[in-house]
Design an enzyme around this catalytic site. Structure first.
Site, PDB file in Angstrom:
ATOM      1  N   LYS A 139      -4.811   5.875 -12.922  1.00 46.91           N
ATOM      2  CA  LYS A 139      -3.521   5.187 -13.068  1.00 46.91           C
ATOM      3  C   LYS A 139      -3.477   3.869 -12.299  1.00 46.91           C
ATOM      4  CE  LYS A 139       0.325   7.735 -13.232  1.00 46.91           C
ATOM      5  NZ  LYS A 139       1.286   8.815 -12.878  1.00 46.91           N
ATOM      6  N   GLY A 160      -5.529   4.719   2.613  1.00 46.61           N
ATOM      7  CA  GLY A 160      -5.499   3.764   3.719  1.00 46.61           C
ATOM      8  C   GLY A 160      -4.580   4.258   4.820  1.00 46.61           C
ATOM      9  N   ASP A 191       0.853  -1.197   0.000  1.00 43.53           N
ATOM     10  CA  ASP A 191       0.000   0.000   0.000  1.00 43.53           C
ATOM     11  C   ASP A 191       0.884   1.240   0.000  1.00 43.53           C
ATOM     12  OD1 ASP A 191      -3.242   0.064   1.127  1.00 43.53           O
ATOM     13  OD2 ASP A 191      -2.191   1.959   0.910  1.00 43.53           O
ATOM     14  N   ASN A 192       0.330   2.351  -0.496  1.00 44.32           N
ATOM     15  CA  ASN A 192       1.050   3.620  -0.386  1.00 44.32           C
ATOM     16  C   ASN A 192       0.304   4.610   0.515  1.00 44.32           C
ATOM     17  OD1 ASN A 192      -1.093   4.339  -1.957  1.00 44.32           O
ATOM     18  ND2 ASN A 192       0.093   5.360  -3.554  1.00 44.32           N
ATOM     19  N   ARG A 248     -18.302   8.491   2.267  1.00 43.58           N
ATOM     20  CA  ARG A 248     -19.322   7.516   1.883  1.00 43.58           C
ATOM     21  C   ARG A 248     -20.491   7.583   2.854  1.00 43.58           C
ATOM     22  NH1 ARG A 248     -15.504   2.457  -0.081  1.00 43.58           N
ATOM     23  NH2 ARG A 248     -14.055   3.190   1.508  1.00 43.58           N
ATOM     24  N   TYR A 278     -13.217   6.605 -12.096  1.00 40.27           N
ATOM     25  CA  TYR A 278     -13.250   5.347 -11.333  1.00 40.27           C
ATOM     26  C   TYR A 278     -13.897   4.245 -12.180  1.00 40.27           C
ATOM     27  CZ  TYR A 278     -14.497   2.267  -7.347  1.00 40.27           C
ATOM     28  OH  TYR A 278     -14.643   1.221  -6.460  1.00 40.27           O
ATOM     29  N   GLY A 321       1.144  -8.398 -14.477  1.00 41.03           N
ATOM     30  CA  GLY A 321       2.483  -8.779 -14.929  1.00 41.03           C
ATOM     31  C   GLY A 321       3.235  -9.554 -13.858  1.00 41.03           C
ATOM     32  N   LEU A 362       9.041  -7.488  -6.330  1.00 36.69           N
ATOM     33  CA  LEU A 362       8.715  -8.362  -5.196  1.00 36.69           C
ATOM     34  C   LEU A 362       9.344  -9.727  -5.450  1.00 36.69           C
ATOM     35  CD1 LEU A 362       6.903  -8.225  -2.585  1.00 36.69           C
ATOM     36  CD2 LEU A 362       5.234  -9.532  -3.890  1.00 36.69           C
TER      37      LEU A 362
HETATM   38  P1  NAD Z   1      -9.864   2.075   0.675  1.00 34.12           P
HETATM   39  O1  NAD Z   1      -9.641   3.440   0.116  1.00 34.12           O
HETATM   40  O2  NAD Z   1     -10.102   1.944   2.139  1.00 34.12           O
HETATM   41  O3  NAD Z   1      -8.678   1.104   0.288  1.00 34.12           O
HETATM   42  C1  NAD Z   1      -7.937   1.228  -0.889  1.00 34.12           C
HETATM   43  C2  NAD Z   1      -6.470   1.042  -0.527  1.00 34.12           C
HETATM   44  O4  NAD Z   1      -5.694   1.091  -1.731  1.00 34.12           O
HETATM   45  C3  NAD Z   1      -5.945   2.152   0.398  1.00 34.12           C
HETATM   46  O5  NAD Z   1      -5.268   1.579   1.496  1.00 34.12           O
HETATM   47  C4  NAD Z   1      -5.024   2.946  -0.505  1.00 34.12           C
HETATM   48  O6  NAD Z   1      -3.988   3.587   0.214  1.00 34.12           O
HETATM   49  C5  NAD Z   1      -4.535   1.872  -1.458  1.00 34.12           C
HETATM   50  N1  NAD Z   1      -4.024   2.407  -2.722  1.00 34.12           N
HETATM   51  C6  NAD Z   1      -4.683   3.239  -3.576  1.00 34.12           C
HETATM   52  N2  NAD Z   1      -3.892   3.526  -4.619  1.00 34.12           N
HETATM   53  C7  NAD Z   1      -2.719   2.846  -4.434  1.00 34.12           C
HETATM   54  C8  NAD Z   1      -1.521   2.733  -5.182  1.00 34.12           C
HETATM   55  N3  NAD Z   1      -1.334   3.391  -6.335  1.00 34.12           N
HETATM   56  N4  NAD Z   1      -0.538   1.937  -4.702  1.00 34.12           N
HETATM   57  C9  NAD Z   1      -0.698   1.254  -3.529  1.00 34.12           C
HETATM   58  N5  NAD Z   1      -1.819   1.341  -2.781  1.00 34.12           N
HETATM   59  C10 NAD Z   1      -2.825   2.125  -3.231  1.00 34.12           C
HETATM   60  O7  NAD Z   1     -11.105   1.473  -0.144  1.00 34.12           O
HETATM   61  P2  NAD Z   1     -11.881   0.088   0.052  1.00 34.12           P
HETATM   62  O8  NAD Z   1     -13.303   0.396   0.285  1.00 34.12           O
HETATM   63  O9  NAD Z   1     -11.157  -0.789   0.990  1.00 34.12           O
HETATM   64  O10 NAD Z   1     -11.773  -0.511  -1.425  1.00 34.12           O
HETATM   65  C11 NAD Z   1     -10.833  -1.539  -1.743  1.00 34.12           C
HETATM   66  C12 NAD Z   1     -11.081  -2.025  -3.167  1.00 34.12           C
HETATM   67  O11 NAD Z   1     -12.409  -2.542  -3.285  1.00 34.12           O
HETATM   68  C13 NAD Z   1     -10.958  -0.936  -4.228  1.00 34.12           C
HETATM   69  O12 NAD Z   1     -10.332  -1.481  -5.370  1.00 34.12           O
HETATM   70  C14 NAD Z   1     -12.383  -0.574  -4.544  1.00 34.12           C
HETATM   71  O13 NAD Z   1     -12.519  -0.095  -5.845  1.00 34.12           O
HETATM   72  C15 NAD Z   1     -13.092  -1.901  -4.342  1.00 34.12           C
HETATM   73  N6  NAD Z   1     -14.514  -1.716  -4.030  1.00 34.12           N
HETATM   74  C16 NAD Z   1     -14.909  -1.293  -2.794  1.00 34.12           C
HETATM   75  C17 NAD Z   1     -16.261  -1.113  -2.531  1.00 34.12           C
HETATM   76  C18 NAD Z   1     -16.785  -0.689  -1.177  1.00 34.12           C
HETATM   77  O14 NAD Z   1     -18.004  -0.531  -1.015  1.00 34.12           O
HETATM   78  N7  NAD Z   1     -15.971  -0.509  -0.169  1.00 34.12           N
HETATM   79  C19 NAD Z   1     -17.209  -1.352  -3.545  1.00 34.12           C
HETATM   80  C20 NAD Z   1     -16.748  -1.744  -4.793  1.00 34.12           C
HETATM   81  C21 NAD Z   1     -15.409  -1.946  -5.025  1.00 34.12           C
HETATM   82  N1  UDP Z   2     -24.947  10.048   0.136  1.00 36.15           N
HETATM   83  C1  UDP Z   2     -25.721  10.914   0.885  1.00 36.15           C
HETATM   84  N2  UDP Z   2     -25.121  11.660   1.861  1.00 36.15           N
HETATM   85  C2  UDP Z   2     -23.793  11.574   2.145  1.00 36.15           C
HETATM   86  C3  UDP Z   2     -23.006  10.670   1.395  1.00 36.15           C
HETATM   87  C4  UDP Z   2     -23.611   9.931   0.394  1.00 36.15           C
HETATM   88  O1  UDP Z   2     -26.939  11.000   0.677  1.00 36.15           O
HETATM   89  O2  UDP Z   2     -23.339  12.304   3.042  1.00 36.15           O
HETATM   90  C5  UDP Z   2     -25.586   9.261  -0.920  1.00 36.15           C
HETATM   91  C6  UDP Z   2     -24.920   9.362  -2.293  1.00 36.15           C
HETATM   92  O3  UDP Z   2     -25.442  10.474  -3.005  1.00 36.15           O
HETATM   93  C7  UDP Z   2     -25.323   8.041  -2.918  1.00 36.15           C
HETATM   94  C8  UDP Z   2     -25.399   7.088  -1.717  1.00 36.15           C
HETATM   95  O4  UDP Z   2     -25.474   7.914  -0.561  1.00 36.15           O
HETATM   96  O5  UDP Z   2     -26.597   8.141  -3.498  1.00 36.15           O
HETATM   97  C9  UDP Z   2     -24.194   6.173  -1.566  1.00 36.15           C
HETATM   98  O6  UDP Z   2     -23.051   6.984  -1.616  1.00 36.15           O
HETATM   99  P1  UDP Z   2     -21.602   6.433  -1.297  1.00 36.15           P
HETATM  100  O7  UDP Z   2     -20.663   7.572  -1.440  1.00 36.15           O
HETATM  101  O8  UDP Z   2     -21.615   5.696  -0.012  1.00 36.15           O
HETATM  102  O9  UDP Z   2     -21.312   5.328  -2.416  1.00 36.15           O
HETATM  103  P2  UDP Z   2     -21.713   5.161  -3.968  1.00 36.15           P
HETATM  104  O10 UDP Z   2     -22.663   4.037  -3.965  1.00 36.15           O
HETATM  105  O11 UDP Z   2     -22.355   6.413  -4.495  1.00 36.15           O
HETATM  106  O12 UDP Z   2     -20.417   4.862  -4.608  1.00 36.15           O
END
Ligand code: NAD
Ligand code: UDP
Length: 311
Positions: free
Chosen positions: A91, A36, A31-32, A186, A145, A102, A63
């Site tokens: 990116k 996180g 992680d960077n 969120r 995204y 890779g 790695l």
């Molecule tokens: P998060 O932001 O808590 O975790 C993402 C982590 O990735 C962080 O620790 C961040 O520092 C690290 N990161 C980002 N860019 C990086 C990079 N270039 N190099 C190294 N580390 C990097 O988010 P999360 O909710 O834990 O999401 C994790 C994964 O799950 C993501 O890929 C996200 O798209 C996917 N996802 C999450 C949800 C959700 O509801 N939480 C829903 C759909 C998909």
């Molecule tokens: N949302 C909201 N108030 C907030 C944050 C989010 O009403 O303070 C709404 C947002 O507009 C979306 C839903 O909650 O309709 C879920 O948002 P979130 O950012 O959790 O995730 P998304 O599903 O949009 O990626």
């Protein structure tokens, strides 16, 4: 098994690292800390089968040693985060996924990409099945995204088809639980923090948009089951229990015993109107379905935030 988890210090990644350690795996978290934190992995930092590498996976991933799995979770995931980090998000979804693939190919490891329900965009088919191609605005604010994840799925399938790699695509629907940053923007962490501090809950639009929220332990179990099954097509993992955001806000106020009010704010651009996973594929292939209901999951999460906020 030796498993690399990119994004290992994030919300989902840190829970996944813990789960894998409990299953006997050797786990490398990478992680960077862009969204996180070291705090998320504090509980496993001293574990003898855990190691951590600070690295930006958008750059070539150096790695050493054998690897059985690369689980690529690194990416900003909260809309607030990816709107503030548009280029980094593109990116890590594109170059980061290429680098992670890779590495997996070089080591003969299997590969899993954390994709998202956002690939369906503002869906015109409801609930969303994996064979729906989606309705994404490529040049809207969320496009950074959504399109990065769609590219990530495409390159994963290309590595599977062209290089014969064993790959998985998990389409994760809204997931919540302890360790989401208080201010990540969120809905659930925001509403809980507001309810516990007596601030108004900021519901965007009229709150009639829907989401279907799953608790973190269900997701991690689903990812584990997907790792055991050689299905290369995408699999939705989410809780089909759908609700409006207004219902969610009211429920959090009740569960937190809060006196907060609700304040309506403008709906962000391209905010999906509805979202609900069709999980027939996960049920049939993985024998998976969620087990934590919303009431229980929210209680657990509220308890954690209460401790964090010192209440
Ligand atoms: P998060 O932001 O808590 O975790 C993402 C982590 O990735 C962080 O620790 C961040 O520092 C690290 N990161 C980002 N860019 C990086 C990079 N270039 N190099 C190294 N580390 C990097 O988010 P999360 O909710 O834990 O999401 C994790 C994964 O799950 C993501 O890929 C996200 O798209 C996917 N996802 C999450 C949800 C959700 O509801 N939480 C829903 C759909 C998909
Ligand atoms: N949302 C909201 N108030 C907030 C944050 C989010 O009403 O303070 C709404 C947002 O507009 C979306 C839903 O909650 O309709 C879920 O948002 P979130 O950012 O959790 O995730 P998304 O599903 O949009 O990626």
């Amino acid at each position: 098994m030796r498993v690399l988890v990119t994004g290992g210090a994030g919300f989902i990644g840190s829970h996944l690292c813990e789960f894998l350690l409990e299953r006997g795996c050797h786990v490398i978290g990478m992680d960077n800390f862009i969204t996180g934190s070291a705090e998320n992995i504090a509980a496993v930092a001293a574990h003898p089968r855990f190691s951590f590498v600070f690295h930006n996976v958008t750059e070539y991933i150096p790695l050493d040693g054998e690897l059985d799995w690369v689980l690529h979770l690194a990416s900003p995931a909260s809309p607030r985060d990816y709107l503030e980090l548009p280029i980094q998000t593109l990116k890590v979804g594109a170059l980061g996924t290429h680098n992670a693939l890779g590495l997996a190919k070089a080591r003969g490891a299997r590969f899993l990409i954390a994709s998202t329900s956002e690939v369906y965009g503002d869906p015109l088919v409801h609930p969303q099945r994996e064979d729906y191609w989606g309705n994404v605005n490529p040049i809207g604010p969320r496009g950074v995204y959504d399109e990065a994840k769609r590219f990530a799925e495409a390159i994963t399938m290309a590595y599977h088809r062209y290089h014969g790699m064993s790959t998985r695509i998990v389409r994760i629907f809204n997931t919540y639980g302890p360790r989401m940053r208080l201010n990540d923007g969120r809905a659930i962490p925001t509403f809980i923090t507001q309810a516990l501090t007596g601030a108004p809950l900021t519901v965007y639009g009229d709150g009639s948009q829907t989401r279907s929220f799953q608790y973190i332990t269900d997701l991690v179990e689903g990812i584990w089951k997907l790792m055991q099954h050689p299905v290369h097509e995408p699999v939705n993992i989410g809780n089909p229990h759908e609700m409006t955001l207004l219902e969610l806000a009211k429920r959090i106020i009740r569960l937190a015993n809060s006196r907060s009010e609700i304040a309506f704010r403008p709906l962000p651009e391209d905010d999906p109107r509805v979202r609900q996973p069709d999980i027939s594929r996960a049920r049939a292939l993985l024998g998976w379905e969620p087990t934590v209901d919303t009431e229980e999951g929210l209680r657990l999460t509220i308890d954690w935030y209460r401790q964090r906020l010192g209440g």
